[in-house]
Design a protein around this motif. Structure first.
Motif, PDB file in Angstrom:
ATOM      1  N   ALA A   7       0.794  -1.227   0.000  1.00 35.78           N
ATOM      2  CA  ALA A   7       0.000   0.000   0.000  1.00 35.78           C
ATOM      3  C   ALA A   7       0.833   1.287   0.000  1.00 35.78           C
ATOM      4  N   LEU A   8       2.050   1.218   0.524  1.00 38.28           N
ATOM      5  CA  LEU A   8       2.843   2.451   0.558  1.00 38.28           C
ATOM      6  C   LEU A   8       3.814   2.570  -0.613  1.00 38.28           C
ATOM      7  N   LEU A   9       3.774   1.629  -1.524  1.00 38.12           N
ATOM      8  CA  LEU A   9       4.600   1.747  -2.732  1.00 38.12           C
ATOM      9  C   LEU A   9       3.851   2.672  -3.690  1.00 38.12           C
ATOM     10  N   THR A  10       3.624   3.852  -3.194  1.00 32.21           N
ATOM     11  CA  THR A  10       2.621   4.750  -3.753  1.00 32.21           C
ATOM     12  C   THR A  10       3.084   6.185  -3.557  1.00 32.21           C
ATOM     13  N   LEU A 128       1.932   1.489 -12.375  1.00 31.53           N
ATOM     14  CA  LEU A 128       2.933   2.024 -13.311  1.00 31.53           C
ATOM     15  C   LEU A 128       4.332   1.547 -12.983  1.00 31.53           C
ATOM     16  N   SER A 129       4.674   1.471 -11.704  1.00 23.41           N
ATOM     17  CA  SER A 129       6.021   1.003 -11.345  1.00 23.41           C
ATOM     18  C   SER A 129       6.259  -0.389 -11.918  1.00 23.41           C
ATOM     19  N   ILE A 130       5.304  -1.253 -11.684  1.00 16.00           N
ATOM     20  CA  ILE A 130       5.480  -2.652 -12.100  1.00 16.00           C
ATOM     21  C   ILE A 130       5.535  -2.757 -13.628  1.00 16.00           C
ATOM     22  N   LEU A 131       4.575  -2.130 -14.293  1.00 15.24           N
ATOM     23  CA  LEU A 131       4.517  -2.289 -15.751  1.00 15.24           C
ATOM     24  C   LEU A 131       5.636  -1.531 -16.451  1.00 15.24           C
ATOM     25  N   ASN A 132       5.961  -0.336 -15.996  1.00 11.75           N
ATOM     26  CA  ASN A 132       7.023   0.422 -16.660  1.00 11.75           C
ATOM     27  C   ASN A 132       8.360  -0.306 -16.581  1.00 11.75           C
TER      28      ASN A 132
ATOM     29  N   ILE B 154      12.286  17.830  -5.624  1.00 11.40           N
ATOM     30  CA  ILE B 154      11.380  16.825  -5.071  1.00 11.40           C
ATOM     31  C   ILE B 154      11.488  15.572  -5.935  1.00 11.40           C
ATOM     32  N   GLU B 155      11.753  14.445  -5.299  1.00  9.05           N
ATOM     33  CA  GLU B 155      11.874  13.176  -6.036  1.00  9.05           C
ATOM     34  C   GLU B 155      10.473  12.641  -6.279  1.00  9.05           C
ATOM     35  N   MET B 156      10.122  12.409  -7.553  1.00 11.22           N
ATOM     36  CA  MET B 156       8.799  11.853  -7.841  1.00 11.22           C
ATOM     37  C   MET B 156       8.841  10.844  -8.982  1.00 11.22           C
ATOM     38  N   GLY B 157       9.860   9.993  -8.950  1.00 10.62           N
ATOM     39  CA  GLY B 157      10.038   9.051 -10.064  1.00 10.62           C
ATOM     40  C   GLY B 157       9.527   7.643  -9.813  1.00 10.62           C
ATOM     41  N   SER B 158       8.837   7.416  -8.712  1.00 12.51           N
ATOM     42  CA  SER B 158       8.459   6.040  -8.351  1.00 12.51           C
ATOM     43  C   SER B 158       7.812   5.272  -9.493  1.00 12.51           C
ATOM     44  N   ARG B 159       6.926   5.929 -10.203  1.00 10.24           N
ATOM     45  CA  ARG B 159       6.167   5.227 -11.227  1.00 10.24           C
ATOM     46  C   ARG B 159       7.005   4.804 -12.426  1.00 10.24           C
ATOM     47  N   ARG B 160       8.221   5.312 -12.516  1.00 10.32           N
ATOM     48  CA  ARG B 160       9.053   5.021 -13.684  1.00 10.32           C
ATOM     49  C   ARG B 160      10.101   3.955 -13.422  1.00 10.32           C
ATOM     50  N   THR B 161      10.040   3.331 -12.268  1.00  9.09           N
ATOM     51  CA  THR B 161      11.043   2.304 -11.964  1.00  9.09           C
ATOM     52  C   THR B 161      10.388   1.224 -11.114  1.00  9.09           C
ATOM     53  N   HIS B 162      11.045   0.099 -11.007  1.00  5.15           N
ATOM     54  CA  HIS B 162      10.546  -1.017 -10.190  1.00  5.15           C
ATOM     55  C   HIS B 162      10.119  -0.510  -8.812  1.00  5.15           C
ATOM     56  N   GLU B 163       9.039  -1.059  -8.286  1.00  5.30           N
ATOM     57  CA  GLU B 163       8.418  -0.519  -7.078  1.00  5.30           C
ATOM     58  C   GLU B 163       9.341  -0.509  -5.857  1.00  5.30           C
TER      59      GLU B 163
END
Lengths: 434, 434
Positions: A7-10, A128-132, B154-163
């Motif tokens: 839940a916090l991988l968000t 998005l993290s997983i699919l990207n 501000i770091e906001m790249g989570s969605r672009r890399t493995h969780e």
């Protein structure tokens, strides 16, 4: 400190949006989000769907347990009403997606999430993290296995990427046709065959190369792979055959001019009577290096850095966009298409269906996206691409990893021949919005 | 399926080498491995040490529990004798390393592992995974904070890399001076400040922009950040100030010509009396884009894709090489330097000490590596770079993340001015082997 929940991988803003929408009441509007990429990485011909299986597990584990709620409370991320809502969180909506391994193109709705805004928006970052990540690795892997033209590729990039990303990368590579991985966790977690023998350190540890080879053969048998480039390759090959005999499984080359060396080593092995001994090459290979070795007597490719970093494109540029939402807060309010209007980032509002259209010979010729209609009839010469993954909160899309691997092979084979050209070009199928 | 142990985040060949070395007896030879990079990524001026804190946790959790041993047994990775040895595995050796946050250069021994070959070799993959990933992100982050010249990133790249890589990336970015992250797990796990407000989906969810802004301000207060590029920026800025008043915290621009827009929006905000309202920009920024906005009225940069993918260099090319090992199997046998002889990959055998040498003004002028001597005296004008991390198997190098962050700032400041030029060039310090 940590828990198993995802839940916090968000991103923080998923929860502040939730808080504001709960307060305004809009949180309960039925919504449709689509995952798609506006473009393929520069010059690439197709994308590969990967990560779906991991995603389903991650959605199942998306739960706000006490520890998680305490953190959110103490850090002041959201207030009491939102915390209470999160405590009961369970995704109850629907998810459709391109089946894992399927090829995709710009605009393809790889994943479609339908649910209340509240329950769907909070999944954005994780999806998005997983699919990207996984799609980026799978796309590079597919080009490599295609360039290898049937020779086995071994994934060995763990050391060049985050330790958990490494496990996911091994999985993605396997989907795209890699034969095995060096990563033991990927073997344990996903049943992927693992491979490995020895590094230069093992040779350097012993008093000389002969002693090292003898130690390895004594432990692992003559059918092992001996690393022959620690000192002088020709000497090492001779020693290897003397130590292991004609049953020596393989020799590995990890440096130098691989094209030249492979020919020389092959000739030397044959001369020494080790005609069945294979040659494995490793050394910063990418799809171009693999292709350039097509005419060389190489039996397997070990690929590391370039695989796990997506061969120049480490992320797939997939975005998660709200494409439709209920017209009002009424429970049965109809959906209206929505789209951001900013320049330079085209969006197509509305939930879409996606089909692949084939020519008379069964070769794919277009990716066709049209407004979704529940009562749409199948059209001859088209294949529906969206399959159910989650229905009413229940995971329905699980399948063995081997199914995704087989699907990718089929999906790639259906594309026009130019799909597997390595040269830079346009997406091999046009995306048609009807 | 999984366990918390890190033991299988490892390449298969580490364990087959172990098996063969246990059998030959060489496994017990005292050995020294060094982690270093042969070069910096093309054009980069310095590297940044990152991941050390994560590495110490990972070493502590490197244990072969029953589940792990069962997998290794059933998969046939190693035999009974090796399984028995692994069951009792506990690293009992020493680890020294560059302190986290410290800058490094080609050849710098970032980590030095001393122990039996057996206990040290099995850590290779895990050490490299952690350091290669985290150092790549930290190096990119350092260039970005340097280009931002004091404005918060501000770091906001989570969605672009493995969780999970996302969490580590947030940590690495924080070491290199990022002010905060969007990643909630990084907030929970490492205490990094988290930030976030809303996305375009939130605006699109509501019937119009005004309603969305009002909902956000009602929930998060006037001091929130409103996203103003969903439809028309000038209209949105006007609406934002009407809704939130002059106390509006910030507006965010996520598309378009940011240089032009920032000036226009600043003028508009000032005209509307919202002189204290800040401007946050996000939109595929990298260090060059940040630098190009230096003269623009921008108050903070949100950085995503380019940060978590190392701004073109997603891995740090660190290797783990055996540089010395006992001359024989005798318990007190002296160490001898070893090195691979293959062309194109220079290696310097033998355990090394590493110091940074300063000129009279306190500016760093060289990275000096010399053969390690236990009785070496400190030399004026030099700073010892290797600090103890693990001694006799006991973790001694833990420190708060803030210490690494402060150290990086100092370490970067000591470098010659050209270190923070963004243009491509040579490493800013020469590496001298004495």
């Amino acid at each position: 400190m940590d828990t198993a929940t995802t839940a916090l991988l968000t991103d923080h803003y998923e929860l502040t949006m939730l808080e504001a929408a709960l307060r305004s009441g809009a949180a309960h509007r039925r919504s449709v989000f689509e995952v798609f990429a506006r473009r393929l990485p520069d010059g690439r011909r197709y994308g590969v769907t990967a990560g779906t299986g991991r995603l389903l597990d991650a959605i199942e584990n998306f739960r706000f347990d006490d520890e998680t709620l305490t953190f959110l409370d103490e850090a002041g991320v959201v207030g009491r009403a939102t915390l209470d809502w999160l405590a009961g969180y369970r995704f109850t909506g629907n998810v459709w997606g391109y089946a894992e391994g399927e090829c995709w193109f710009p605009g393809s709705p790889l994943v479609v999430v339908e649910g209340s805004f509240a329950e769907a928006v909070v999944l954005e970052t994780l999806i998005l993290s997983i699919l990207n990540h996984d799609a980026a690795v799978a796309a590079a892997a597919s080009r490599m296995t295609s360039a290898a033209a049937g020779r086995p590729c071994i994934e060995m990039g763990s050391r060049r990427t985050h330790e958990e990303a490494a496990v996911a990368a091994a999985r993605a590579a396997y989907i795209s046709g890699f034969a095995s991985t060096s990563n033991l966790r990927a073997g344990q977690r996903y049943g992927i065959p693992t491979r490995g023998t020895s590094a230069h350190a093992f040779t350097l540890l012993h008093d000389d190369e002969r002693e090292a080879f003898a130690a390895q053969v004594a432990a692992l048998g003559a059918d092992t792979t001996l690393l022959v480039d620690t000192y002088d390759v020709a000497t090492a090959v001779r020693t290897a055959v003397e130590v292991a005999g004609h049953e020596l499984g393989a020799v590995r080359l990890d440096s130098g001019d691989l094209l030249l060396l492979a020919h020389r080593v092959r000739a030397q092995l044959d001369e020494l009577g080790a005609a069945k001994t294979r040659i494995v090459v490793t050394s910063d290979l990418d799809e171009y290096a693999i292709a350039s070795l097509r005419a060389a007597p190489v039996d397997a490719y070990g690929v590391g850095t370039q695989l796990v970093t997506g061969s120049g494109h480490p992320t797939a540029s997939l975005v998660y966009k709200l494409v439709a939402r209920a017209m009002s807060d009424e429970p049965d309010a109809p959906l209206v298409p929505v789209a951001k209007k900013s320049p330079g980032k085209p969006s197509h509002g509305g939930r879409k269906s996606a089909v692949r259209r084939y020519d008379a010979d069964g070769v794919a010729e277009a990716e066709v996206l049209r407004p979704f209609r529940a009562d749409a009839e199948p059209v001859p010469g088209e294949r529906e691409l969206l399959v159910p993954l989650v229905l009413g909160g229940k995971i329905v899309g699980r399948e063995p990893l081997s199914a995704a691997r087989a699907r990718h092979e089929r999906s790639r084979e259906e594309l026009p021949l130019s799909a597997t050209q390595l040269s830079r070009g346009e997406p091999v199928l046009p995306t048609i919005y009807e």
